[in-house]
Design an enzyme around this catalytic site. Structure first.
Site, PDB file in Angstrom:
ATOM      1  N   GLY A  96       0.264  -3.295  -7.301  1.00 10.47           N
ATOM      2  CA  GLY A  96       0.323  -3.198  -8.757  1.00 10.47           C
ATOM      3  C   GLY A  96      -0.686  -2.201  -9.297  1.00 10.47           C
ATOM      4  O   GLY A  96      -0.470  -1.563 -10.326  1.00 10.47           O
ATOM      5  N   GLU A 103      -4.860   0.211   1.058  1.00 11.53           N
ATOM      6  CA  GLU A 103      -5.013  -1.222   1.328  1.00 11.53           C
ATOM      7  C   GLU A 103      -4.375  -1.583   2.667  1.00 11.53           C
ATOM      8  O   GLU A 103      -4.939  -2.331   3.461  1.00 11.53           O
ATOM      9  CB  GLU A 103      -4.365  -2.035   0.200  1.00 11.53           C
ATOM     10  CG  GLU A 103      -5.153  -1.981  -1.107  1.00 11.53           C
ATOM     11  CD  GLU A 103      -4.430  -2.581  -2.298  1.00 11.53           C
ATOM     12  OE1 GLU A 103      -5.065  -2.739  -3.349  1.00 11.53           O
ATOM     13  OE2 GLU A 103      -3.226  -2.896  -2.186  1.00 11.53           O
TER      14      GLU A 103
END
Length: 218
Positions: A96, A103
């Site tokens: 988001g 990540e």
């Protein structure tokens, strides 16, 4: 407890997974910001951190926590990050905040992935939250057409350039019944950097913020 207080409770609880004299993998987002704030309280017990975004790197450095380049680190004992959605099988949608690729790379290196979030993020089936896909800019329209074939409604995230210089397509109206298979299919499309399904490498531990405090699910 407000939603923000539940996030904070989960973030503080995650400190229990931080090993002494280690380099900590740190994710991105509002819940992770609480974790960084808490990590600053015990910064004298760790060597430093590896960060998945420029925003988290800045926040870590503002507390005087050394941030290492992942290429100079052999392994990470733990990676702490949030999720936009997570199932009981520890499969997640993330991205988001548009940091999904970094990540995913940091998560791949870590021995243990600790997901921290408030209870609103726990779902039975992934896909209510639009699935982010990071794409090479010239492939945007092609990828969008391919994502329609996979059953989604891709929308270009206007005005967003990732830390890697790419763009994001958010895929709406997808019920993702087999996250592992869907993650692999989307990643196989030429021009996709990666997508926000964290299913092949899901979370090992979930620290959930609830109205009565935090609870650990593993």
């Amino acid at each position: 407890m407000t939603q923000d207080e539940m996030k904070k409770a989960a973030a503080i609880k995650a400190l229990e997974f931080v090993e002494q004299d280690s380099i900590v993998g740190v994710g991105t987002g509002s819940t992770v910001n609480h974790f960084i704030d808490a990590l600053a309280e015990i910064k004298h017990t760790i060597v430093g951190a590896v960060s998945s975004s420029e925003a988290s790197t800045e926040r870590l450095k503002s507390y005087g926590i050394e941030v290492f380049d992942l290429n100079s680190v052999d392994d990470l004992s733990v990676y702490v990050d949030g999720a936009d959605e997570i199932t009981e099988h520890m499969h997640m949608i993330k991205g988001g905040g548009a940091a999904l690729t970094r990540e995913k790379i940091v998560a791949a290196v870590a021995k243990k992935f600790v997901c921290i979030c408030d209870e609103s993020k726990q779902v039975a089936v992934l896909g209510n939250f639009p699935l982010p896909v990071e794409v090479i800019p010239m492939a945007r329209s092609y990828i969008a057409r391919e994502l329609v074939k996979l059953g989604g409604d891709p929308v270009y995230r206007e005005g967003v350039i990732t830390d890697n210089g790419n763009v994001i397509l958010d895929v709406y109206n997808m019920q993702i019944l087999n996250p592992v298979e869907m993650e692999t299919k989307i990643n196989a499309l030429v021009g996709v950097v990666t997508n926000g399904l964290f299913a092949n490498r899901g979370a090992d531990v979930l620290v959930l913020g609830t109205p009565t405090g935090s609870k650990v699910i593993s």
